[in-house]
Design a protein around this motif. Structure first.
Motif, PDB file in Angstrom:
ATOM      1  N   ASP A 182       0.835  -1.191   0.000  1.00  0.00           N
ATOM      2  CA  ASP A 182       0.000   0.000   0.000  1.00  0.00           C
ATOM      3  C   ASP A 182       0.867   1.237   0.000  1.00  0.00           C
ATOM      4  OD1 ASP A 182      -2.775   0.241  -0.165  1.00  0.00           O
ATOM      5  OD2 ASP A 182      -2.970  -0.988   1.628  1.00  0.00           O
ATOM      6  N   GLU A 209      -5.303  10.572   6.122  1.00  0.00           N
ATOM      7  CA  GLU A 209      -6.546   9.914   5.757  1.00  0.00           C
ATOM      8  C   GLU A 209      -6.279   8.498   5.241  1.00  0.00           C
ATOM      9  OE1 GLU A 209     -10.192  10.446   2.544  1.00  0.00           O
ATOM     10  OE2 GLU A 209      -8.397  11.686   2.418  1.00  0.00           O
ATOM     11  N   LEU A 267      -7.226   4.831   6.967  1.00  0.00           N
ATOM     12  CA  LEU A 267      -7.969   3.834   6.219  1.00  0.00           C
ATOM     13  C   LEU A 267      -7.277   2.481   6.339  1.00  0.00           C
ATOM     14  CD1 LEU A 267     -10.453   4.236   4.480  1.00  0.00           C
ATOM     15  CD2 LEU A 267      -8.979   4.364   2.475  1.00  0.00           C
ATOM     16  N   PHE A 322      -9.592  -1.782   6.443  1.00  0.00           N
ATOM     17  CA  PHE A 322     -10.588  -1.833   5.387  1.00  0.00           C
ATOM     18  C   PHE A 322     -10.402  -3.053   4.485  1.00  0.00           C
ATOM     19  CE2 PHE A 322      -7.099   0.005   3.299  1.00  0.00           C
ATOM     20  CZ  PHE A 322      -7.287   0.000   1.933  1.00  0.00           C
ATOM     21  N   ARG A 323      -9.296  -3.738   4.647  1.00  0.00           N
ATOM     22  CA  ARG A 323      -9.198  -4.987   3.891  1.00  0.00           C
ATOM     23  C   ARG A 323      -8.819  -6.139   4.802  1.00  0.00           C
ATOM     24  NH1 ARG A 323      -4.611  -2.172   0.999  1.00  0.00           N
ATOM     25  NH2 ARG A 323      -6.367  -1.447  -0.219  1.00  0.00           N
TER      26      ARG A 323
END
Lengths: 345, 345
Positions: free
Chosen positions: B96, B103, B107, B112-113
């Motif tokens: 990533d 922000e 996340l 979120f995954r």
């Protein structure tokens, strides 16, 4: 607390279904309704559950990107371009590091993690066409890079022959007559290396020498390989007045060797590289380099993968990304005052 | 055709269960039996189905690595170290790119995954401790980098204060008395930046100035930021005899500015960086730099994630990776003949 679709619907005064349609980007929503829902999404800080969206379509939302070496800034910059482009489509990128080794490239291609990914973008180094012949077709494969394969896969690349010819033409245009090539791959036939081919074609067209004594083969493609190759060339008795390197790290390694030997760049030997990595712009003598459009390569690669999802099977395409030659001090000299960005052609 | 466990068992003349035990590295297999099965595995080219192995344990076999910028060679080299170390444990890495934006870091942290990954390694830039306070605990998180948090997560880092002090001590030992710092982060309090703190502590201990006029704050951490900061320092009327930069790209950008202004490195101004990226070793004047043990950081990060899987919950640890100072021409000069690698302390 997590903001839900329901919260957004209540805030916007519309149905949950309408919010869902906006979030999933369906066409049958008016622009006014879309704007109204978007305002509520922004106000509440709602984030769609991407994983669930992908799962509903039977997808994982992950694209694998397999690159030969992250230590090479070109691949790091390319990876950033792919990651950013994938993010724009709500995709994330699983990064693989093949080390340019055939065994690792094979493993990646044969889909050893097919269950986790929706598609694969691979920049091969050693892989041969026959290695890909028996590949299972369930995961779309997109190829990147200099190698050309006659295979039914999308391939995104710049025109390496034309790009190499442009760099050599630039050197010839500056009056150079003995242009060496650094970074021919040991044990790899020349036609497989498009940059060597472009170098030779341009010199031949100009009636200039392109014999073996002007080619320095190397085992690797790093700074140290370029430095060592430059030293070998200088010690060979041959004295080129220009050097074209397979990539920027090798060109920078060569400049380091020249600097150490007291050879002036570009007065005695002009140097041009390939890839236009940031580092070259900040060398003591900034580096002239072929600049591939990395953003376009990353974007086209992601788009090619996505175009093959959902049962669509367009004919395999060979897509050309653009390139330009960034001309800087290593060929033009410091005539342009400091800070001049160099002409880009 | 895919080679199966059964094929290996038949070839070795043992049971399928025995082959499975060897492949899964169980302890109750004799070395002789292990060698016998391994010979058949090698002969047939059998590859264990890694995905299936992970799935049996309720895992995905994927670790996410979230880094602020891949364009910075330090992070690219670190990513390679994490990928290689993960591979040694049959893990793959999902990369990533946070861009150092709060922000995006949020996340990533909020999972979120979470469904796709077994663990997360994050190198935060903007994230604050309170952002992590309400994090769901289902996916192990390991932090990397210079920022310090008083939070129950493993944190792998070098001793940034000690490393900065070592670099400044080296400069002072060479007789430098006005040592500037390039790369303090605008809008970030100094105690949050351990390298600035180390710089100030060492100068204070030596009775040398460390006033605001010697600190160049920047918005970013790239080559261009270092170049611009160096120009601002030179134009400020202050004339330092040494510069310590937050990282190598900034140090190289500063050297480019000095070169363009005709200021000699190290005779007029000695320059030291931080990270020891390959590029610094091949600058026209090779760069002295703090060299973090990137291989160890990558390995310790992966091991920390894996140690928390399978229900094990060791107490959070702050793990120090090693560092050394790689002394090169930008502080020592060319006294060492070309090719001398510089002293490493």
């Amino acid at each position: 607390m997590r903001v839900s679709l329901r919260d957004v619907a209540a805030h916007a005064g519309v149905s949950v279904k309408t919010v869902s349609n906006v979030v999933n980007d369906y066409q049958h929503v008016t622009p006014a309704m879309r704007a109204r829902v978007q305002r509520s999404i922004d106000a509440l800080g709602y984030r769609p559950n991407l994983a669930a969206r992908h799962l509903r379509k039977g997808r994982t939302g992950i694209i694998a990107l397999a690159l030969p070496e992250l230590g090479n800034p070109y691949f790091a910059e390319l990876a950033a371009a792919v990651i950013d482009s994938a993010a724009a489509h709500d995709y994330t990128v699983l990064l693989d590091h093949t080390g340019g080794r055939r065994e690792q490239e094979l493993l990646v291609c044969r889909g050893f993690r097919a269950r986790v990914i929706d598609g694969l973008i691979l920049s091969p180094i050693e892989l041969e066409a026959e290695d890909l012949g028996d590949r299972a077709e369930n995961v779309p494969l997109v190829l990147l890079g200099e190698r050309e394969y006659d295979l039914p896969y999308d391939h995104i690349a710049i025109d390496n022959v034309a790009a190499a010819r442009a760099a050599v033409r630039h050197l010839i245009g500056l009056g150079r007559r003995e242009v060496a090539f650094i970074g021919a791959r040991r044990g790899r036939s020349e036609p497989a290396q498009l940059r060597v081919r472009g170098w030779r074609e341009e010199l031949t067209a100009a009636g200039l020498p392109s014999d073996a004594g002007l080619v320095a083969a190397t085992d690797g493609w790093g700074h140290a390989d370029g430095e060592a190759a430059m030293i070998r060339l200088l010690d060979s008795g041959r004295r080129p007045d220009a050097v074209f390197a397979y990539n920027d790290p090798m060109a920078i390694g060569a400049m380091r060797a020249l600097h150490a030997r007291g050879v002036r760049v570009p007065e005695d030997i002009a140097v041009a590289g390939f890839d236009d990595v940031v580092e070259g712009r900040f060398a003591a003598v900034s580096l002239t380099s072929v600049s591939p459009d990395k953003e376009a390569i990353g974007r086209l690669a992601v788009e090619s993968v996505l175009a093959r999802l959902g049962g669509r099977t367009p004919a395999p395409r060979r897509v050309r990304a653009g390139h330009r030659l960034a001309e800087r001090e290593s060929t033009l000299g410091r005539a342009g005052a400091f800070g001049a960005p160099g002409r880009d052609t």
